[in-house]
Design a protein around this motif. Sequence first.
Motif, short mmCIF file in Angstrom:
data_model
loop_
_atom_site.label_atom_id
_atom_site.label_comp_id
_atom_site.label_asym_id
_atom_site.label_seq_id
_atom_site.Cartn_x
_atom_site.Cartn_y
_atom_site.Cartn_z
N LEU A 168 0.73 -0.84 0.05
CA LEU A 168 0.19 -0.14 0.12
C LEU A 168 0.86 1.47 0.05
CD1 LEU A 168 -3.02 1.27 -0.24
CD2 LEU A 168 -2.67 1.40 2.68
N GLU A 169 2.11 1.10 0.62
CA GLU A 169 3.20 2.32 0.74
C GLU A 169 3.19 2.70 -0.45
OE1 GLU A 169 3.56 -0.45 2.28
OE2 GLU A 169 4.51 -0.32 4.53
N THR A 170 4.25 1.91 -1.50
CA THR A 170 3.69 2.22 -3.10
C THR A 170 2.84 2.44 -4.06
OG1 THR A 170 5.58 0.51 -3.08
CG2 THR A 170 4.58 1.55 -5.06
N ALA A 171 1.59 1.93 -3.87
CA ALA A 171 -0.25 2.52 -4.40
C ALA A 171 0.21 3.78 -3.97
CB ALA A 171 -0.83 0.87 -3.87
N THR A 172 0.51 4.53 -2.27
CA THR A 172 -0.06 5.45 -2.69
C THR A 172 0.99 6.51 -2.68
OG1 THR A 172 -1.21 5.01 -0.23
CG2 THR A 172 -0.22 7.16 -0.50
N VAL A 173 2.18 6.05 -2.75
CA VAL A 173 2.77 7.01 -3.55
C VAL A 173 2.67 7.36 -5.18
CG1 VAL A 173 5.60 7.45 -3.94
CG2 VAL A 173 5.31 6.40 -2.29
N HIS A 209 17.01 6.43 -12.78
CA HIS A 209 17.89 7.19 -12.02
C HIS A 209 16.91 7.48 -10.61
CE1 HIS A 209 20.15 8.06 -15.85
NE2 HIS A 209 20.83 6.86 -14.87
N ILE A 210 15.52 7.97 -11.03
CA ILE A 210 14.82 8.07 -10.29
C ILE A 210 13.91 7.41 -8.43
CG2 ILE A 210 12.97 10.56 -9.51
CD1 ILE A 210 13.62 11.64 -12.26
N TYR A 211 13.39 6.55 -9.71
CA TYR A 211 12.27 5.93 -8.90
C TYR A 211 12.78 4.30 -8.18
CZ TYR A 211 9.47 9.51 -10.23
OH TYR A 211 8.83 10.92 -10.17
N SER A 212 13.67 4.03 -7.86
CA SER A 212 14.47 3.14 -7.30
C SER A 212 12.63 2.32 -5.96
CB SER A 212 15.98 3.35 -6.56
OG SER A 212 15.38 3.86 -5.45
N ASP A 213 13.37 1.35 -6.22
CA ASP A 213 12.38 1.21 -5.09
C ASP A 213 12.95 1.69 -3.79
OD1 ASP A 213 11.71 -0.69 -6.34
OD2 ASP A 213 11.76 -2.32 -5.31
N ALA A 214 14.10 1.82 -3.23
CA ALA A 214 14.41 2.74 -1.82
C ALA A 214 13.86 4.04 -2.24
CB ALA A 214 16.40 2.34 -1.42
N ALA A 215 13.85 4.70 -3.23
CA ALA A 215 13.86 6.16 -3.57
C ALA A 215 11.59 5.99 -3.13
CB ALA A 215 14.24 6.68 -4.33
N LEU A 216 11.32 5.64 -3.57
CA LEU A 216 10.14 5.15 -3.63
C LEU A 216 9.27 5.33 -1.96
CD1 LEU A 216 8.28 3.09 -6.36
CD2 LEU A 216 8.21 5.74 -5.88
N ARG A 217 10.19 4.30 -0.93
CA ARG A 217 10.26 4.30 0.54
C ARG A 217 10.47 5.59 0.66
NH1 ARG A 217 7.24 1.38 4.06
NH2 ARG A 217 7.33 -0.34 2.72
N GLN A 218 11.34 6.20 0.51
CA GLN A 218 11.87 7.72 1.44
C GLN A 218 10.58 8.80 0.71
OE1 GLN A 218 15.57 8.69 -1.20
NE2 GLN A 218 17.13 7.20 0.59
N LEU A 223 6.51 11.66 3.16
CA LEU A 223 4.73 11.94 3.36
C LEU A 223 3.97 11.76 4.43
CD1 LEU A 223 4.02 9.85 -0.43
CD2 LEU A 223 4.12 12.74 0.79
N VAL A 224 5.23 10.43 5.50
CA VAL A 224 4.98 10.16 6.89
C VAL A 224 4.43 11.48 7.17
CG1 VAL A 224 4.82 8.51 8.40
CG2 VAL A 224 4.60 7.89 6.26
N ARG A 225 6.04 11.89 7.82
CA ARG A 225 6.36 13.19 8.18
C ARG A 225 6.18 13.89 8.35
NH1 ARG A 225 11.40 10.85 6.44
NH2 ARG A 225 11.83 13.55 5.13
N GLY A 226 5.27 13.80 6.89
CA GLY A 226 4.62 15.13 6.55
C GLY A 226 3.07 15.61 7.54
N LEU A 227 2.55 14.40 7.64
CA LEU A 227 1.49 14.54 8.81
C LEU A 227 1.52 15.07 9.94
CD1 LEU A 227 0.51 10.62 7.64
CD2 LEU A 227 -0.14 12.96 6.81
N GLY A 228 3.01 15.36 10.41
CA GLY A 228 3.34 15.60 11.91
C GLY A 228 3.96 17.50 11.73
N ARG A 229 3.06 17.37 10.60
CA ARG A 229 4.72 18.94 10.91
C ARG A 229 2.57 19.85 10.64
NH1 ARG A 229 7.98 16.99 6.87
NH2 ARG A 229 7.24 17.74 5.12
#
Length: 229
Positions: A168-173, A209-218, A223-229
């Motif tokens: 779901l994390e990837t589907a949301t991104v 170059h842009i959308y590795s699995d690691a980058a999508l997780r970042q 976005l999760v951090r943004g919920l707290g701001r």
Amino acid sequence: MADDLRALVATASQILAADGHGDLVWGHASARDPQGRGVWIKAAGWGLEEVTPERVHLVDESGDVLEGDGQRHSEYPIHTEILATRPDVGGVVHVHSPHAIALAATGQPLRPVSHAANFFVPPQVPVYTGTADLIMTPALGKEVAATLGDAKAVFLVNHGIVTVGPDLETATVTAVLLERACQQQLLTHGFGGWPVWSDPAESHSKRDHIYSDAALRQVWDYLVRGLGR
């Protein structure tokens, strides 16, 4: 595990709301039940920004609520039928993203005019035109799943979008990126004429170059951090 999935669906829903995908009480995100019982999805009647773990329940392929409380969303077949067709998919998002709806309604395809669009194109994002009404039956859910094929996303013309991912994390991104891609294309077109865009070789290179699995997780973590701001 159930508590973790409830929390994940709630977080994904809140991210989608914060990113502008909310439509009053409509739209939903789901995660596959690891025991094969169906999907964990928010209960109907709540806005995406209002979803808490307690407002997420387990719905099976027949539409029965197996765990949790609340009214079941009528469009659950979008989720159950895609998951039945795509064993590689662990999360599904269906939202009414405004710029994605607008672009699909023009009949113009998504063009790789931006980093976000290069995540999808090429090939073209498939377009479902069977109905602009709600996807309330397994038969319609199967049609949407067939149109999606092995793609990351599908436009439901005059309705919304569906995005998928291994989780779901990837589907949301993916939903966030698709809406941004559509917005950027419409903004460019608003200045007159259709824009230039990357050729297929450059699009594939940018995607790598842009959308590795690691980058999508970042991006998810951001976005999760943004919920707290």
